[in-house]
Write an enzyme that holds these catalytic residues in place. Structure first.
Site, short mmCIF file in Angstrom:
data_model
loop_
_atom_site.label_atom_id
_atom_site.label_comp_id
_atom_site.label_asym_id
_atom_site.label_seq_id
_atom_site.Cartn_x
_atom_site.Cartn_y
_atom_site.Cartn_z
N TYR A 47 0.83 -1.21 0.00
CA TYR A 47 0.00 0.00 0.00
C TYR A 47 0.86 1.25 0.00
O TYR A 47 1.80 1.39 0.78
CB TYR A 47 -0.92 0.02 1.23
CG TYR A 47 -1.66 1.32 1.38
CD1 TYR A 47 -2.75 1.62 0.56
CD2 TYR A 47 -1.26 2.27 2.31
CE1 TYR A 47 -3.43 2.82 0.68
CE2 TYR A 47 -1.93 3.48 2.44
CZ TYR A 47 -3.01 3.75 1.61
OH TYR A 47 -3.66 4.94 1.72
N HIS B 24 -2.93 16.92 -1.77
CA HIS B 24 -3.44 17.07 -0.41
C HIS B 24 -3.02 18.38 0.26
O HIS B 24 -3.46 18.65 1.39
CB HIS B 24 -2.99 15.87 0.45
CG HIS B 24 -3.79 14.63 0.19
ND1 HIS B 24 -3.78 14.00 -1.04
CD2 HIS B 24 -4.64 13.92 0.96
CE1 HIS B 24 -4.58 12.95 -0.98
NE2 HIS B 24 -5.12 12.88 0.22
N ASN C 194 1.22 10.80 6.62
CA ASN C 194 0.46 9.77 7.33
C ASN C 194 0.88 9.74 8.80
O ASN C 194 1.68 8.90 9.21
CB ASN C 194 0.74 8.41 6.69
CG ASN C 194 -0.51 7.68 6.27
OD1 ASN C 194 -0.44 6.57 5.79
ND2 ASN C 194 -1.67 8.27 6.45
N ARG D 263 -13.03 29.36 48.73
CA ARG D 263 -12.83 28.30 49.72
C ARG D 263 -12.55 26.94 49.09
O ARG D 263 -11.90 26.08 49.71
CB ARG D 263 -14.07 28.21 50.61
CG ARG D 263 -14.05 27.10 51.62
CD ARG D 263 -15.09 27.23 52.71
NE ARG D 263 -16.38 27.71 52.27
CZ ARG D 263 -17.49 26.98 52.25
NH1 ARG D 263 -17.46 25.70 52.58
NH2 ARG D 263 -18.64 27.51 51.88
#
Length: 522
Positions: free
Chosen positions: A51, A81, A193, A293
């Site tokens: 891949y 991208h 990635n 407090r």
């Protein structure tokens, strides 16, 4: 110099690089391991379907890419991208992003050539910040869009920021003598990635959140001081019976900060005095409002959350968040989803919720100080001028209130905002970069609210003319802050003063208490 990959990188390392000017270096043995990993991939990938090397990406992974187009595939991925929108990230955040990505590569499981970490090291040390946009990443196949803009600059394209100015990257590289990256096998996919944008921003958020926590403790101590509160609510004895680390640490810091104060009261000297039993209505308030407090109970969970978030994000920083994972030791490649950003996304949501609560505490303490019907001690809005004619801190309260309200709205978790995309390949996503950026906005807002609170406390101290009765620690804070924000009586614009106080809070080198109390906080 901090050697990336040689050991576990920490938030303190990040702070030294980002704020103290430390340079980064690459350990020779680690670089050798990166080279071995690359050589393994080079041999292993021959005649195999892997891949992102000889396939398309995402939902197009079923398409094989021809041998002659393998390198161009990586360039196509980067350029396609680089599609971000919105504002540019601040150069500081981009530098943090690059440190995180470099540390991931130095785990030697990404199959990258050593040219890549060496180039990243150059850019970090020269303070070259690629133009990276805030909008675009969904945090599932990593911060794809943000890291693609990093990759675009690494191959010598796009634009970069250098010394406060915008530059064409190709021209800037020539000027600085930097060689752009040449893709060898899978460097394009390896760069984009991963979770390094959300992680880098997350580390900056953690560093700043620690500062906010300490200043909130200091401010909470000072407001208790100026109203002459009793000391038992932050005592060891009261808090130790609640078994939470954060609560007890906050109480310990408050005790240290208030040591030597001539204003904090011992309850046994006042309400336990037999003479007080003759009163039908006690002049002294038996217990303070919760915002004064219950500081240890409110800030204790904030303390614990910051350190839990730091553990998670630091683990992510030192992890391999690539896909596939190239394992030269096992002599195999493993496909999966280490790029998924859920750990960081959830951690950032927890952090912004905690910081918003800290901001809310500050706003309530401010309101107590400004409302004479609550404190019965100060003029309305700690107005040191003529009531009805002058306005004191009235205008600044509007800013604190509206900014706190914005934080409350921003604190809805991004972690739950998964929207399927990428042809439903990414059918559940983390939105981690969005979560980190929104957390940064909450943190920036909170510095603003704390700055306004500090301005009001300083005015209250001067109304009482009690600076010499403060503890040594809070007196130092008073003196330092009055040097940049002088006492005021007449009405003048305060927005620049607020910015000056905010910047004082943000700069670690000016925060004496962070260094003094680092056994507790850092």
């Amino acid at each position: 110099m901090i050697h990336i990959g040689a050991r576990y990188l920490t938030a303190d390392d990040f702070a030294k690089i980002l704020f103290d000017g430390e340079e980064v270096g690459l350990d020779a043995s680690v670089v050798k391991n990166v080279e071995v990993n690359y050589q393994f991939l080079q041999g292993f990938s021959s005649n195999k379907l892997i891949y992102g090397i000889n396939t398309g990406f995402g939902p197009m992974a079923q398409y094989k890419v021809s041998e002659e187009n393998l390198l161009q595939l990586q360039y196509n991925l980067i350029r396609s991208h680089a599609s971000g929108g919105g504002n540019l990230m601040q150069p500081l955040l981009v530098k943090a992003l690059m440190i995180a990505r470099l540390n991931s590569f130095m785990q030697a499981r990404s199959g990258v050539h050593t040219d890549l970490p060496e180039l990243l090291t150059q850019l970090i040390n020269k303070d070259v910040a690629p133009n990276v946009f805030e909008h675009g990443g969904v945090g599932a196949s990593g911060d794809l869009v943000q890291l693609a803009h990093l990759a675009l600059v690494l191959i010598g394209e796009g634009e970069s920021s250098y010394k406060g100015e915008q530059h064409d990257t190709a021209e800037l590289f020539k000027e600085l003598g930097i060689e752009p990256l040449s893709i060898k096998i899978r460097e394009g996919l390896a760069i984009i990635n991963g979770t390094s944008a959300m992680t880098g921003i997350g580390m900056v958020n953690i560093i700043q959140a620690k500062k906010l926590l300490e200043w909130s403790i200091v401010l909470s101590s000072m407001i208790n001081e100026v109203v002459q509160a009793f000391d038992d609510h932050y005592s060891y004895e009261l808090n130790v019976v609640k078994h939470h680390r954060g609560q007890n640490e906050v109480a310990a810091i408050m005790r240290d900060v208030l040591t030597g104060s001539k204003m904090i009261r011992d309850r046994s000297e006042h309400l336990y005095n037999p003479d007080n039993l003759n009163q039908e209505v006690f002049l002294d308030k038996v217990q303070e409002y919760y915002s004064l407090r219950c500081v240890t109970q409110v800030l204790g969970p904030v303390y614990d959350t910051i350190f839990e978030v730091e553990r998670v994000v630091t683990d992510e920083l030192n992890s391999v968040n690539d896909n596939p994972v190239i394992d030269h030791e096992a002599k195999n490649i493993f496909h999966g989803g280490n790029f998924h950003g859920d750990y960081v996304s959830l951690a950032m949501d927890k952090l912004k919720i905690a910081i918003t609560k800290l901001c809310m505490l500050s706003e309530r303490q401010l309101n107590y100080l400004l409302n004479e019907k609550l404190n019965h001690k100060f003029p309305p809005f700690v107005n040191l001028g003529v009531l009805g004619f002058n306005f004191g801190m009235q205008g600044m309260q509007f800013t604190a209130t509206s900014t706190t309200a914005e934080n409350q709205t921003l604190s809805y978790p991004m972690y739950l905002h998964s929207i399927p995309n990428n042809n439903d390949n990414q059918d559940i996503v983390s939105m981690g970069c969005n979560a980190a950026l929104m957390t940064k906005r909450v943190i920036d807002n909170t510095f603003e609210v704390l700055a306004i609170q500090m301005m009001a406390i300083l005015q209250a101290i001067d109304h009482l003319d009690c600076s010499e009765k403060l503890s040594p620690t809070t007196h130092t804070v008073y003196t330092d802050l009055r040097a940049i924000f002088p006492k005021f009586i007449e009405d003048k614009p305060k927005y620049k003063d607020m910015v000056n106080v905010k910047q004082y809070f943000e700069k670690a080198e000016h925060v004496h208490l962070i260094k003094k109390r680092n056994s507790h906080i850092l």
